[in-house]
Design a protein around this motif. Structure first.
Motif, PDB file in Angstrom:
ATOM      1  N   HIS A 105      85.312 -34.674  18.451  1.00  0.00           N
ATOM      2  CA  HIS A 105      85.326 -36.089  18.804  1.00  0.00           C
ATOM      3  C   HIS A 105      86.373 -36.765  17.930  1.00  0.00           C
ATOM      4  O   HIS A 105      86.433 -36.530  16.722  1.00  0.00           O
ATOM      5  CB  HIS A 105      83.948 -36.703  18.561  1.00  0.00           C
ATOM      6  N   VAL A 106      87.251 -37.582  18.533  1.00  0.00           N
ATOM      7  CA  VAL A 106      88.271 -38.286  17.753  1.00  0.00           C
ATOM      8  C   VAL A 106      88.034 -39.787  17.839  1.00  0.00           C
ATOM      9  O   VAL A 106      87.483 -40.294  18.822  1.00  0.00           O
ATOM     10  CB  VAL A 106      89.706 -37.941  18.229  1.00  0.00           C
ATOM     11  N   GLU A 107      88.463 -40.485  16.797  1.00  0.00           N
ATOM     12  CA  GLU A 107      88.343 -41.928  16.783  1.00  0.00           C
ATOM     13  C   GLU A 107      89.389 -42.508  15.854  1.00  0.00           C
ATOM     14  O   GLU A 107      89.978 -41.795  15.021  1.00  0.00           O
ATOM     15  CB  GLU A 107      86.939 -42.362  16.355  1.00  0.00           C
ATOM     16  N   ALA A 108      89.630 -43.806  15.982  1.00  0.00           N
ATOM     17  CA  ALA A 108      90.602 -44.481  15.142  1.00  0.00           C
ATOM     18  C   ALA A 108      90.028 -44.726  13.755  1.00  0.00           C
ATOM     19  O   ALA A 108      88.812 -44.830  13.579  1.00  0.00           O
ATOM     20  CB  ALA A 108      91.010 -45.812  15.784  1.00  0.00           C
ATOM     21  N   ARG A 109      90.913 -44.851  12.788  1.00  0.00           N
ATOM     22  CA  ARG A 109      90.458 -45.069  11.417  1.00  0.00           C
ATOM     23  C   ARG A 109      89.721 -46.388  11.260  1.00  0.00           C
ATOM     24  O   ARG A 109      88.830 -46.509  10.421  1.00  0.00           O
ATOM     25  CB  ARG A 109      91.664 -45.027  10.463  1.00  0.00           C
ATOM     26  N   ASP A 110      90.075 -47.397  12.066  1.00  0.00           N
ATOM     27  CA  ASP A 110      89.453 -48.706  11.903  1.00  0.00           C
ATOM     28  C   ASP A 110      88.067 -48.801  12.522  1.00  0.00           C
ATOM     29  O   ASP A 110      87.409 -49.825  12.447  1.00  0.00           O
ATOM     30  CB  ASP A 110      90.345 -49.808  12.487  1.00  0.00           C
ATOM     31  N   GLN A 111      87.594 -47.699  13.148  1.00  0.00           N
ATOM     32  CA  GLN A 111      86.214 -47.697  13.623  1.00  0.00           C
ATOM     33  C   GLN A 111      85.266 -47.502  12.442  1.00  0.00           C
ATOM     34  O   GLN A 111      85.661 -47.028  11.375  1.00  0.00           O
ATOM     35  CB  GLN A 111      86.010 -46.590  14.660  1.00  0.00           C
ATOM     36  N   ASN A 112      84.026 -47.877  12.641  1.00  0.00           N
ATOM     37  CA  ASN A 112      83.044 -47.806  11.561  1.00  0.00           C
ATOM     38  C   ASN A 112      82.800 -46.359  11.142  1.00  0.00           C
ATOM     39  O   ASN A 112      82.248 -45.568  11.910  1.00  0.00           O
ATOM     40  CB  ASN A 112      81.725 -48.449  12.015  1.00  0.00           C
ATOM     41  N   LEU A 113      83.214 -46.001   9.941  1.00  0.00           N
ATOM     42  CA  LEU A 113      82.984 -44.641   9.435  1.00  0.00           C
ATOM     43  C   LEU A 113      81.611 -44.584   8.785  1.00  0.00           C
ATOM     44  O   LEU A 113      81.455 -44.709   7.572  1.00  0.00           O
ATOM     45  CB  LEU A 113      84.090 -44.245   8.446  1.00  0.00           C
ATOM     46  N   SER A 114      80.616 -44.426   9.611  1.00  0.00           N
ATOM     47  CA  SER A 114      79.225 -44.469   9.172  1.00  0.00           C
ATOM     48  C   SER A 114      78.884 -43.279   8.283  1.00  0.00           C
ATOM     49  O   SER A 114      79.518 -42.219   8.342  1.00  0.00           O
ATOM     50  CB  SER A 114      78.321 -44.472  10.405  1.00  0.00           C
ATOM     51  N   ALA A 115      77.851 -43.481   7.455  1.00  0.00           N
ATOM     52  CA  ALA A 115      77.330 -42.373   6.662  1.00  0.00           C
ATOM     53  C   ALA A 115      76.477 -41.440   7.509  1.00  0.00           C
ATOM     54  O   ALA A 115      76.099 -40.358   7.059  1.00  0.00           O
ATOM     55  CB  ALA A 115      76.503 -42.916   5.503  1.00  0.00           C
TER      56      ALA A 115
END
Length: 213
Positions: A105-115
């Motif tokens: 799964h890929v996502e942008a850095r500005d998305q919420n990097l949840s714990a």
């Protein structure tokens, strides 16, 4: 007059109680030892993926449309060719078990990097089996060809704008157990002919046990 019968019965009861307590303690100890042994075996079979080292060997990566790339150690391929996007990342298994890549799964850095780990429903299944031997390296790869696909849009923007791309890999041991998600970051460095993508790792989630951190 001494009631020897009562004394005998009391002694027998006390002996039975002591034996029961000893048996309970023995069974409990054996169960604890079995759990420890099972845990040790499980840890011994667990794959754990990290970025490979810069000095690691290069890999040839082929896609099913005959596109191919030379993937250097410690690096990521993130390339737009025509309308297609090709992604690949060199990885090393620092665990003791064979790693089998299951999805991504890929996502942008500005998305919420949840714990918390990403929902498994978000992951794309690998179309080919990719194995990472223990103590050795291999690679992950993906191809994106549908411009309406959300993964395509995210990856293309990151590549064209030279922005960090977050990559989540889902993998297991060779029996499909000990599922793990590892979050990587692919970030661009250099300019012109020196442009390249490097990788780092930020978090692991072990899914098949409580509090899998």
């Amino acid at each position: 007059m001494t009631d020897w019968s009562a004394i005998s019965n009391g002694a027998t009861g006390a002996g039975t109680l002591v034996l029961a307590l000893a048996t309970f303690a023995s069974v409990r100890s054996a169960n604890r030892s079995a759990r420890i042994a099972e845990r040790s075996l499980s840890v011994g079979m667990r794959p754990v993926l990290f970025p490979s080292r810069m000095e690691d060997r290069a890999e040839k990566v082929f896609w099913n449309d005959e596109h191919h790339e030379r993937l250097l150690g410690g690096q990521v391929v993130a390339r737009v060719v025509g309308k297609n996007i090709y992604l690949a990342m060199s990885v090393r298994n620092v665990g003791n078990g064979i790693g089998v890549l299951q999805g991504w799964h890929v996502e942008a850095r500005d998305q919420n990097l949840s714990a918390e780990p990403r929902d498994l429903a978000l992951f794309r299944e690998q179309t080919r089996d990719l194995y990472v031997p223990p103590g050795d390296l291999s690679f992950w790869q993906a191809g994106l060809r549908d411009s309406d696909d959300e993964h395509y849009k995210i990856a293309r923007k990151a590549i064209e704008d030279r922005e960090t791309l977050i990559i989540h890999l889902l993998y297991s041991d060779h029996e499909g157990g000990q599922r793990t998600i590892t979050r990587f970051a692919a970030f661009p460095v250099g300019e012109g002919d020196q442009e390249k993508w490097l990788s780092s790792v930020s978090k692991h989630w072990f899914l098949d046990r409580p509090n899998g951190r």
